[in-house]
Enzyme design. Sequence first.
Site, PDB file in Angstrom:
ATOM      1  N   LYS A 189       0.761  14.538   1.041  1.00  0.00           N
ATOM      2  CA  LYS A 189      -0.588  14.810   0.542  1.00  0.00           C
ATOM      3  C   LYS A 189      -0.779  16.299   0.239  1.00  0.00           C
ATOM      4  CE  LYS A 189      -2.550  10.894   3.095  1.00  0.00           C
ATOM      5  NZ  LYS A 189      -3.271  10.001   2.164  1.00  0.00           N
ATOM      6  N   LYS A 199      -8.483  13.924   4.645  1.00  0.00           N
ATOM      7  CA  LYS A 199      -7.589  12.767   4.632  1.00  0.00           C
ATOM      8  C   LYS A 199      -6.588  12.945   5.766  1.00  0.00           C
ATOM      9  CE  LYS A 199      -6.617  14.034   0.321  1.00  0.00           C
ATOM     10  NZ  LYS A 199      -6.645  12.898  -0.560  1.00  0.00           N
ATOM     11  N   ARG A 200      -5.801  11.910   6.049  1.00  0.00           N
ATOM     12  CA  ARG A 200      -4.762  12.072   7.063  1.00  0.00           C
ATOM     13  C   ARG A 200      -3.861  13.254   6.720  1.00  0.00           C
ATOM     14  NH1 ARG A 200      -3.907   8.073  11.127  1.00  0.00           N
ATOM     15  NH2 ARG A 200      -2.231   9.514  11.668  1.00  0.00           N
ATOM     16  N   LYS A 229     -14.753   8.150  -3.366  1.00  0.00           N
ATOM     17  CA  LYS A 229     -16.004   8.456  -2.653  1.00  0.00           C
ATOM     18  C   LYS A 229     -16.546   9.802  -3.104  1.00  0.00           C
ATOM     19  CE  LYS A 229     -13.999   5.829   1.011  1.00  0.00           C
ATOM     20  NZ  LYS A 229     -12.982   5.890   2.057  1.00  0.00           N
ATOM     21  N   HIS A 259       0.798  -1.230   0.000  1.00  0.00           N
ATOM     22  CA  HIS A 259       0.000   0.000   0.000  1.00  0.00           C
ATOM     23  C   HIS A 259       0.824   1.270   0.000  1.00  0.00           C
ATOM     24  CE1 HIS A 259      -3.922  -1.948   0.750  1.00  0.00           C
ATOM     25  NE2 HIS A 259      -3.144  -2.895   1.254  1.00  0.00           N
TER      26      HIS A 259
END
Length: 817
Positions: free
Chosen positions: A550, A544-545, A656, A356
């Site tokens: 990110k 998100k985290r 999503k 992952h």
Amino acid sequence: MNFQPDAEAVRTNIEEKLLRHFGTVPASATKEQVFKAVAMTVRDILTRRRGEFKHLANGCGAKRVYYLCMEFMLGRSLRSNLCNLGLAGTYRDVLGELGFDLDEIFEIEPDAGLGSGGLGRLAACFMDSLSSLNYPATGFSICYEYGLFKQKIVDGIQVELPDIWLPLGEVWLIPRTDRTFIVRFGGRVREVWNDGRLEVHHEDCEEVEAVAYDMMISGADCKAVSPLRLWRARDLHKFNMGLFTQGQYTRALEESNNAEIISKVLYPSDNHTEGKMLRLAQQYFLASASVQSIIRDHMATYKTLDNFPDKVAIHINDTHPALCIPELMRILLDEYYFDWERAWDTVTRSVSYTNHTIMPEALECWNEALFKLRLPRIYEIIREINERFCREVWNAFPGAWKRISDMSIISYGQIKMANLSIVGSHHVNGVSKLHTEILKESTFKEFYRLYPKKFTNVTNGIAHRRWLCYINPGLADLLDECIGPGYRNRPELLSDFLKFSDDPAVLGRLGEIKHHNKIRLAKHIYAKTGQRIDTRSVFDAQIKRMHEYKRQLLNVLKIIGLYIELKENTGLDLQPQTFIFGGKAAPGYHMARRIINLICMLSREIESDPGIRERLRVIFIENYNVSEAEIIMPATEISEQISLAGKEASGTGCMKLMMNGAITIGTLDGANVEILDAVGKENMYIFGLSSREVDELWLRGYNSVEYYAQNERLIKIIGCLQKGFAGESFADVAAYLIASHGVSDPYMCLADFESYRLTHESMIRAYSDREKWNRMSLRNIASSGYFAADRAISEYAREIWGIREVDSKAAYADTTS
Ligand code: 26Q
């Protein structure tokens, strides 16, 4: 026939639970009591159906998959169970008669937050699809007493509080005191030859009991119910009476608690490993208890292990449960007296692995010396696996020392879990096309040369019933009307919705549904923060985290740019925008915590300026979790997926949001690449460096000052950061962004800034043509079927696990013949 109670039975069951467990009646019960009573009745239905399905699956001798993961981020279960069982309407009516509102009862349930981010949520989505598609499956994880910490924001700073979910959440757990196994740590290994065979004895070790707690996972409109088996550690020597009688009261207590610490708390970091011995103990605890349980089930059914790989698929979700490889070897060698070759053949035909992440700091390594002390027999087995493997590599590539050292499972005093996982698995899967390519060409390049056929790509997917039908009922109703309800079980049928791209009535309805969801979110935000947001502003979310890669920072830079523009030009005609952030930072991750602080301070400063806050709003949503996501996703119009290309293995939040009609602004990273393939470039906003360009720039040397010095806007923005917001300076963050040496930003925010800003600007322009926007939104929804977990699970089943759906007719034919 599936067991399905009618309204009368539902009512009697609830009343009976209230009386028996709480000594009360509906008229005087609290909402907590009603929630518990209702959940117990649902649990009973699921348990009964599980019995029926197990009977079917056993009847046809079906191969089963066991999905091992250190995390399952389930969120709430009551609504999804009732919807999946087709009983939501009945329960709503019955509770109404009893004086309760089902939606209020849903709100009582705490999230089961036994996960930290995407990996754990993926596991939960996969369980849903495994059941819904009637595959015989069991999940395995740990029953953490405390899940991921609760996030509070105090004066703009993240504070962590324990997540106490069990008092109410354990209503779903079925204790299986008949299913306990012993897991051994430490001690010494003694080998004796007895009657011509080697016996391995484990001496002076600590023994911990693993007790099973099963949670039944329902599927939609299907026969299957699958158990998620959560292990809890129980001290075998509950209390040391010896110490107690010697008056050493506290020591006696400490010792009894020691073993139970294993299942106390989930490690809160994601995409980062912590080489803590307690984490190693948790991982072995999961692996050992699960493998013992799998073997016990298999022996109970087949009485032999000869057919093990034909009947059992064991999947390890990332390397965290990889110790199941040496653990299965241990049991086959030491307890069933297999010879090495036969044991290894059994293991490598049973186990498969999904990676992952390619972030180097997330590739697990354990200190060899400490590992050996804690797990001596497992260590010996890994040594042997490694020796044999290195010999194989030597034979394939004689003299290739560098290659052998790269691929070796043990090197420089470290045990490399990814290497162990690859060597011990029949398939290695990547979670998006791009991620799989990176695994093959870079991260695991040498392994790919040795085992090209092992590598597969099954792109992630999400539980579309939960993430579309249940959380966005307005949209689900519109889809039912336009294309019929078939997409609920066959998500690929969502593409039928494309026929309505030019239907003004449907486009108008889409806009209304979004607006309705925005009002709901605005009310929620008002209740949580007291901030009143304008529902006509565009809702732009990055949820998100918190992680540097990110690039929440890149988003913040853009917002500061807008803020400066509005301050400099008060008459500026700008589409009002609301920027929503949500996400937790690992407690020890300084920069991630600073970014939260920055977002909160910027939010506070804007809030205090009436001229600005009507047009620009920044909201930080506290304690982002599954339940928060369920409110934000349907209300979002712009989905921010802006990681540095090559860093986000897949991302699932992007799926999503797309499914709920948001338009994506993103880099060519992870699943974004496939979203682009599905929806086309007219319906998505792509910007920034590609992963190849990122690699090239990295090799050339990224010099942030080059981007900074040439860009007037960036100069002002960085200046603003240095000055700070609401009285707090962010000069440290500014220094990190522009440093050309020393601590600098490895995720190259400034390199992508201009392209990001311009792309976002064009998106905001497009928003003013609402019909066009709604058409893009419709096309996103219609193209999202591919990203359903049902598709991903079918691919895993066919290409990796070799399992088939349990077909009720075939099963009966088998048992009756
Ligand atoms: C490892 C050792 C010790 C302590 C913690 C950990 C640890 C825990 C969690 C390491 C990594 C994780 C979680 C990783 C994760 O969530 N990865 C995400 O997986 C998603 C599902 O495939 C992807 O969509 C995301 O891109 C990826 O970041």
